[in-house]
Design a protein around this motif. Structure first.
Motif, mmCIF file in Angstrom:
data_model
loop_
_atom_site.group_PDB
_atom_site.id
_atom_site.type_symbol
_atom_site.label_atom_id
_atom_site.label_comp_id
_atom_site.label_asym_id
_atom_site.label_seq_id
_atom_site.Cartn_x
_atom_site.Cartn_y
_atom_site.Cartn_z
ATOM 1 N N ILE A 1 -22.645 35.073 9.059
ATOM 2 C CA ILE A 1 -23.269 33.954 8.344
ATOM 3 C C ILE A 1 -22.540 32.653 8.661
ATOM 4 O O ILE A 1 -23.163 31.608 8.891
ATOM 5 N N VAL A 2 -21.217 32.712 8.683
ATOM 6 C CA VAL A 2 -20.436 31.509 9.010
ATOM 7 C C VAL A 2 -20.771 31.032 10.416
ATOM 8 O O VAL A 2 -21.011 29.835 10.650
ATOM 9 N N ASN A 3 -20.798 31.937 11.373
ATOM 10 C CA ASN A 3 -21.095 31.560 12.760
ATOM 11 C C ASN A 3 -22.515 31.033 12.909
ATOM 12 O O ASN A 3 -22.768 30.097 13.674
ATOM 13 N N ALA A 4 -23.470 31.632 12.176
ATOM 14 C CA ALA A 4 -24.852 31.185 12.256
ATOM 15 C C ALA A 4 -25.021 29.774 11.706
ATOM 16 O O ALA A 4 -25.881 29.017 12.159
ATOM 17 N N SER A 5 -24.183 29.402 10.737
ATOM 18 C CA SER A 5 -24.277 28.066 10.143
ATOM 19 C C SER A 5 -23.439 27.035 10.890
ATOM 20 O O SER A 5 -23.642 25.832 10.729
ATOM 21 N N ARG A 6 -22.484 27.500 11.736
ATOM 22 C CA ARG A 6 -21.550 26.576 12.386
ATOM 23 C C ARG A 6 -21.610 26.644 13.910
ATOM 24 O O ARG A 6 -20.764 26.085 14.595
ATOM 25 N N TRP A 7 -22.633 27.294 14.482
ATOM 26 C CA TRP A 7 -22.627 27.497 15.929
ATOM 27 C C TRP A 7 -22.752 26.182 16.695
ATOM 28 O O TRP A 7 -22.204 26.039 17.798
ATOM 29 N N LYS A 8 -23.439 25.189 16.136
ATOM 30 C CA LYS A 8 -23.569 23.910 16.832
ATOM 31 C C LYS A 8 -22.227 23.182 16.894
ATOM 32 O O LYS A 8 -21.919 22.532 17.906
ATOM 33 N N GLU A 9 -21.433 23.291 15.846
ATOM 34 C CA GLU A 9 -20.085 22.709 15.884
ATOM 35 C C GLU A 9 -19.226 23.424 16.924
ATOM 36 O O GLU A 9 -18.411 22.796 17.617
ATOM 37 N N CYS A 10 -19.404 24.735 17.052
ATOM 38 C CA CYS A 10 -18.672 25.487 18.072
ATOM 39 C C CYS A 10 -19.100 25.071 19.474
ATOM 40 O O CYS A 10 -18.273 24.942 20.384
ATOM 41 N N GLN A 11 -20.387 24.851 19.653
ATOM 42 C CA GLN A 11 -20.897 24.386 20.943
ATOM 43 C C GLN A 11 -20.299 23.031 21.293
ATOM 44 O O GLN A 11 -19.944 22.756 22.442
ATOM 45 N N GLN A 12 -20.157 22.169 20.288
ATOM 46 C CA GLN A 12 -19.566 20.850 20.513
ATOM 47 C C GLN A 12 -18.118 20.966 20.964
ATOM 48 O O GLN A 12 -17.666 20.232 21.853
ATOM 49 N N LEU A 13 -17.388 21.909 20.384
ATOM 50 C CA LEU A 13 -15.996 22.123 20.779
ATOM 51 C C LEU A 13 -15.909 22.539 22.247
ATOM 52 O O LEU A 13 -15.049 22.049 22.995
ATOM 53 N N VAL A 14 -16.785 23.461 22.666
ATOM 54 C CA VAL A 14 -16.784 23.918 24.061
ATOM 55 C C VAL A 14 -17.107 22.762 24.998
ATOM 56 O O VAL A 14 -16.475 22.599 26.058
ATOM 57 N N GLU A 15 -18.057 21.926 24.634
ATOM 58 C CA GLU A 15 -18.421 20.769 25.467
ATOM 59 C C GLU A 15 -17.257 19.786 25.575
ATOM 60 O O GLU A 15 -17.039 19.196 26.645
ATOM 61 N N GLN A 16 -16.502 19.631 24.511
ATOM 62 C CA GLN A 16 -15.377 18.684 24.534
ATOM 63 C C GLN A 16 -14.236 19.167 25.421
ATOM 64 O O GLN A 16 -13.521 18.356 26.024
ATOM 65 N N MET A 17 -14.052 20.473 25.514
ATOM 66 C CA MET A 17 -12.949 20.980 26.341
ATOM 67 C C MET A 17 -13.369 21.203 27.799
ATOM 68 O O MET A 17 -12.527 21.485 28.654
ATOM 69 N N GLN A 18 -14.652 21.061 28.099
ATOM 70 C CA GLN A 18 -15.156 21.338 29.441
ATOM 71 C C GLN A 18 -14.495 20.503 30.542
ATOM 72 O O GLN A 18 -14.097 21.045 31.587
ATOM 73 N N PRO A 19 -14.324 19.169 30.372
ATOM 74 C CA PRO A 19 -13.683 18.385 31.447
ATOM 75 C C PRO A 19 -12.272 18.871 31.769
ATOM 76 O O PRO A 19 -11.902 18.974 32.950
ATOM 77 N N ALA A 20 -11.486 19.171 30.747
ATOM 78 C CA ALA A 20 -10.131 19.657 30.989
ATOM 79 C C ALA A 20 -10.163 21.036 31.633
ATOM 80 O O ALA A 20 -9.356 21.339 32.521
ATOM 81 N N ALA A 21 -11.088 21.887 31.208
ATOM 82 C CA ALA A 21 -11.187 23.226 31.781
ATOM 83 C C ALA A 21 -11.516 23.164 33.274
ATOM 84 O O ALA A 21 -11.004 23.959 34.069
ATOM 85 N N LYS A 22 -12.343 22.204 33.666
ATOM 86 C CA LYS A 22 -12.733 22.075 35.074
ATOM 87 C C LYS A 22 -11.544 21.732 35.961
ATOM 88 O O LYS A 22 -11.526 22.111 37.136
ATOM 89 N N THR A 23 -10.551 21.021 35.424
ATOM 90 C CA THR A 23 -9.367 20.700 36.237
ATOM 91 C C THR A 23 -8.580 21.952 36.594
ATOM 92 O O THR A 23 -7.775 21.935 37.523
ATOM 93 N N TYR A 24 -8.813 23.036 35.855
ATOM 94 C CA TYR A 24 -8.152 24.308 36.140
ATOM 95 C C TYR A 24 -9.111 25.290 36.807
ATOM 96 O O TYR A 24 -8.819 26.486 36.892
ATOM 97 N N GLY A 25 -10.263 24.812 37.259
ATOM 98 C CA GLY A 25 -11.215 25.676 37.941
ATOM 99 C C GLY A 25 -11.966 26.608 37.013
ATOM 100 O O GLY A 25 -12.409 27.681 37.438
ATOM 101 N N LEU A 26 -12.129 26.219 35.756
ATOM 102 C CA LEU A 26 -12.819 27.052 34.781
ATOM 103 C C LEU A 26 -14.132 26.403 34.362
ATOM 104 O O LEU A 26 -14.224 25.177 34.249
ATOM 105 N N HIS A 27 -15.114 27.225 34.131
ATOM 106 C CA HIS A 27 -16.350 26.753 33.502
ATOM 107 C C HIS A 27 -16.549 27.563 32.234
ATOM 108 O O HIS A 27 -16.593 28.791 32.268
ATOM 109 N N LEU A 28 -16.651 26.868 31.106
ATOM 110 C CA LEU A 28 -16.759 27.526 29.809
ATOM 111 C C LEU A 28 -18.170 27.374 29.263
ATOM 112 O O LEU A 28 -18.816 26.339 29.426
ATOM 113 N N SER A 29 -18.639 28.401 28.603
ATOM 114 C CA SER A 29 -19.924 28.319 27.921
ATOM 115 C C SER A 29 -19.871 29.205 26.682
ATOM 116 O O SER A 29 -19.072 30.151 26.601
ATOM 117 N N LEU A 30 -20.709 28.877 25.723
ATOM 118 C CA LEU A 30 -20.773 29.633 24.467
ATOM 119 C C LEU A 30 -22.076 30.412 24.425
ATOM 120 O O LEU A 30 -23.159 29.843 24.577
#
Length: 211
Positions: free
Chosen positions: A97-126
């Motif tokens: 229930i918590v994840n179902a109500s907060r998944w968009k905030e989690c998606q936002q977190l993944v998008e925010q860390m994406q530029p830094a992750a790319k500098t290490y050759g990583l692509h992140l997705s939720l």
């Protein structure tokens, strides 16, 4: 200030820190070692932290039944799944229930860390398909092995073609964002304390096992 306001404040602070410059080291191994070797804060720093944290820290454990029903609209198939708490609520059901109500905030977190992750050759997705009563029936492969543990999964794709999938929640992703985008690890945060204490979480999410 409630728990959601605290999370929003942490996210905003970390996002601002992301623009301060490139990561200080050239590999994830070096960055993780930097974190592991980070000294504990001074005694006076701990007292300052505890004095401010007592007013803002969320409860150590959630109030099991103080949670609202929510409807998850699947971005994949467009179907709706209703999550409704009951008096026989299990911990896994609570997390769903918590994840179902907060998944968009989690998606936002993944998008925010994406530029830094790319500098290490990583692509992140939720991957949120396990939240959908229809799409979850078709989940196979990486997520099928973890079904029932949680409903959100961080997918990490590396340059060598390796793909890993690990269950996660909003707290996990906020910790990972701090690791990838900030360099000020000396002071504890009100919500998560010393980042070094969360090294196992970081290693699990990124599938890192350095000696």
């Amino acid at each position: 200030m409630n728990g959601r306001q605290i999370v929003a404040l942490v996210i905003g602070t970390l996002a601002a820190g992301c623009a301060s410059g490139p990561p200080p080291t050239h590999s994830l191994e070096e960055r993780l070692n930097d974190l592991k070797n980070e000294p504990q804060p001074s005694e006076s720093g701990w007292f300052d932290f505890l004095e401010t944290a007592c007013c803002y820290a969320p409860p150590a454990s959630p109030i099991r039944y103080d949670i609202q029903a929510c409807t998850y609209l699947c971005p994949q198939c467009g179907r709706k799944t209703l999550y409704r708490p009951t008096h026989s609520l299990t911990l896994n059901q609570y997390n769903s229930i918590v994840n179902a109500s907060r998944w968009k905030e989690c998606q936002q977190l993944v998008e925010q860390m994406q530029p830094a992750a790319k500098t290490y050759g990583l692509h992140l997705s939720l991957d949120t398909r396990d939240l959908c009563s229809f799409c979850s029936k078709k989940n196979t492969g990486l997520m099928a092995a973890q079904k029932g543990m949680n409903n959100l999964y961080l997918i990490v794709r590396k340059q060598d073609g390796t793909v890993t999938c690990n269950s996660c929640n909003e707290d996990d992703l906020t910790i990972l964002l701090q690791f990838l985008t900030t360099t000020d690890w000396k002071q504890p945060t009100r919500q998560y304390g010393i980042l070094r204490n969360h090294v196992p979480t970081i290693e699990r999410l990124l599938n890192l096992h350095f000696d």
